[in-house]
Design a protein around this motif. Structure first.
Motif, PDB file in Angstrom:
ATOM      1  N   GLN A  41       0.805  -1.215   0.000  1.00 18.81           N
ATOM      2  CA  GLN A  41       0.000   0.000   0.000  1.00 18.81           C
ATOM      3  C   GLN A  41       0.843   1.271   0.000  1.00 18.81           C
ATOM      4  O   GLN A  41       0.514   2.244  -0.682  1.00 18.81           O
ATOM      5  N   GLU A  42       1.933   1.274   0.768  1.00 18.92           N
ATOM      6  CA  GLU A  42       2.799   2.461   0.801  1.00 18.92           C
ATOM      7  C   GLU A  42       3.412   2.710  -0.575  1.00 18.92           C
ATOM      8  O   GLU A  42       3.497   3.854  -1.037  1.00 18.92           O
ATOM      9  N   LEU A  43       3.824   1.629  -1.243  1.00 15.34           N
ATOM     10  CA  LEU A  43       4.379   1.781  -2.589  1.00 15.34           C
ATOM     11  C   LEU A  43       3.317   2.295  -3.556  1.00 15.34           C
ATOM     12  O   LEU A  43       3.596   3.170  -4.382  1.00 15.34           O
ATOM     13  N   ARG A  44       2.100   1.771  -3.459  1.00 23.40           N
ATOM     14  CA  ARG A  44       1.021   2.243  -4.324  1.00 23.40           C
ATOM     15  C   ARG A  44       0.787   3.744  -4.123  1.00 23.40           C
ATOM     16  O   ARG A  44       0.594   4.497  -5.082  1.00 23.40           O
ATOM     17  N   HIS A  45       0.761   4.153  -2.875  1.00 25.93           N
ATOM     18  CA  HIS A  45       0.533   5.574  -2.574  1.00 25.93           C
ATOM     19  C   HIS A  45       1.642   6.429  -3.170  1.00 25.93           C
ATOM     20  O   HIS A  45       1.383   7.473  -3.787  1.00 25.93           O
ATOM     21  N   ALA A  46       2.888   5.987  -2.997  1.00 23.76           N
ATOM     22  CA  ALA A  46       4.017   6.747  -3.520  1.00 23.76           C
ATOM     23  C   ALA A  46       4.006   6.770  -5.045  1.00 23.76           C
ATOM     24  O   ALA A  46       4.314   7.799  -5.668  1.00 23.76           O
ATOM     25  N   PHE A  47       3.635   5.636  -5.644  1.00 26.47           N
ATOM     26  CA  PHE A  47       3.619   5.613  -7.108  1.00 26.47           C
ATOM     27  C   PHE A  47       2.496   6.486  -7.651  1.00 26.47           C
ATOM     28  O   PHE A  47       2.644   7.102  -8.710  1.00 26.47           O
ATOM     29  N   GLY A  48       1.378   6.546  -6.940  1.00 29.98           N
ATOM     30  CA  GLY A  48       0.298   7.429  -7.359  1.00 29.98           C
ATOM     31  C   GLY A  48       0.756   8.873  -7.404  1.00 29.98           C
ATOM     32  O   GLY A  48       0.414   9.619  -8.336  1.00 29.98           O
ATOM     33  N   ALA A  49       1.536   9.267  -6.407  1.00 28.32           N
ATOM     34  CA  ALA A  49       2.052  10.630  -6.393  1.00 28.32           C
ATOM     35  C   ALA A  49       3.027  10.856  -7.548  1.00 28.32           C
ATOM     36  O   ALA A  49       3.016  11.914  -8.194  1.00 28.32           O
ATOM     37  N   LEU A  50       3.871   9.852  -7.841  1.00 28.01           N
ATOM     38  CA  LEU A  50       4.807   9.989  -8.954  1.00 28.01           C
ATOM     39  C   LEU A  50       4.060  10.041 -10.283  1.00 28.01           C
ATOM     40  O   LEU A  50       4.354  10.886 -11.138  1.00 28.01           O
ATOM     41  N   ALA A  51       3.101   9.144 -10.472  1.00 27.42           N
ATOM     42  CA  ALA A  51       2.367   9.097 -11.732  1.00 27.42           C
ATOM     43  C   ALA A  51       1.624  10.401 -11.991  1.00 27.42           C
ATOM     44  O   ALA A  51       1.399  10.776 -13.147  1.00 27.42           O
TER      45      ALA A  51
END
Length: 286
Positions: free
Chosen positions: A63-73
């Motif tokens: 989940q933390e990776l998903r959140h971070a990737f959402g911000a990057l995307a």
């Protein structure tokens, strides 16, 4: 790194092309402890769209990776992305009419673990193939259709898709044309097999048409269904060599084999999250 106890994920990203995207994605995965096992990219200069498929393992919560990737995307132009847990089989609904060859091949590969999916049901406008479904312990839904009952039949189909949670619908020689509205609502989720190396020999009796023209190659095309009949983005194709001595029956037999092969291969690409729709064509990252 030993990945036996790790969870495997697949990252899919489609966005506008820009500098530094590969570095940004790989650095973010590394920063969150991901071990990258596969990483494929394609930059389409004609559409200026950039595609990424990355398979990675992770020992921590995603989940933390998903959140971070959402911000990057969010910093990439017109980005669409997903992170899939590869341990979760994809829910698939299969539709057939009276031909059984594609259905049997899909079930065989599913049973062997070659297609990582959960077949949530088989739908048909005929009762003929119910015995196959019952033998495999799969739900069989007989939804007969006529020109007058098509709206009601498709409404039942949509409810079934929603109730089963099917992500993809496979038309395994389902000999009915889906309505324009249904194709639009299921955009990118319906996979069809066509008895030709498109474009060519559309409509009824395709192998008789091929015989009449003296073809030397016959083939099959798997594509996403769209509102334009048999014109959707192509996922996979293959051909089989034939000659003047082959009868329409021989052509039909060869055609059944290549249809089964092409459809199962296309579905595997989709289940492995390799396929991106790129306008009227696809990108299939190997």
């Amino acid at each position: 790194m030993t990945t036996d106890t790790a969870t495997h994920y697949c990252l899919n990203l489609a966005c506008g092309s820009a500098r530094g995207q590969v570095a940004a994605v790989s650095q973010l995965l590394d920063a969150h402890g991901a071990y990258i096992e596969q990483f494929s990219v394609f930059d389409d200069h004609t559409t200026e769209r950039f595609y990424v498929r990355g398979v990675f393992s992770l020992r921590t919560e995603v989940q933390e990776l998903r959140h971070a990737f959402g911000a990057l995307a969010h910093t990439f132009p017109a980005a669409q992305w997903q992170v899939h847990d590869l341990a979760e089989p994809t829910k698939v609904l299969i539709m057939v009419s009276k031909f059984d060859h594609c259905l049997r091949e899909l079930i065989a590969q599913w049973r062997r673990g070659e297609l990582k999916m959960n077949i949530v049901g088989i739908v048909s406008n005929h009762p003929d193939l119910a015995n196959i479904a019952h033998a495999e312990g799969l739900p069989y839904h007989h939804l007969p259709i006529t020109a007058d009952t098509k709206p009601a039949q498709e409404a039942k189909l949509e409810r079934l898709i929603a109730d089963t949670g099917a992500e993809f619908v496979v038309l395994a020689r389902y000999m009915q044309v889906l309505s324009e509205d249904l194709c639009q609502r299921l955009h990118g989720r319906v996979i069809n097999i066509h008895h030709s190396f498109l474009p060519g020999f559309k409509g009824g009796r395709p192998y008789q048409q091929a015989f009449d023209r003296g073809v030397k190659l016959i083939g099959a095309t798997a594509h996403f269904a769209t509102t334009d009949l048999d014109e959707g983005p192509i996922i996979e194709q293959s051909v089989e060599r034939v000659d003047h001595a082959d009868t329409p029956q021989h052509l039909s037999q060869a055609g059944r084999l290549v249809e089964s092969l092409v459809l199962s291969r296309a579905l595997r690409f989709v289940l492995e999250r390799r396929v991106f729709i790129n306008g009227m064509k696809t990108v299939v990252l190997r």
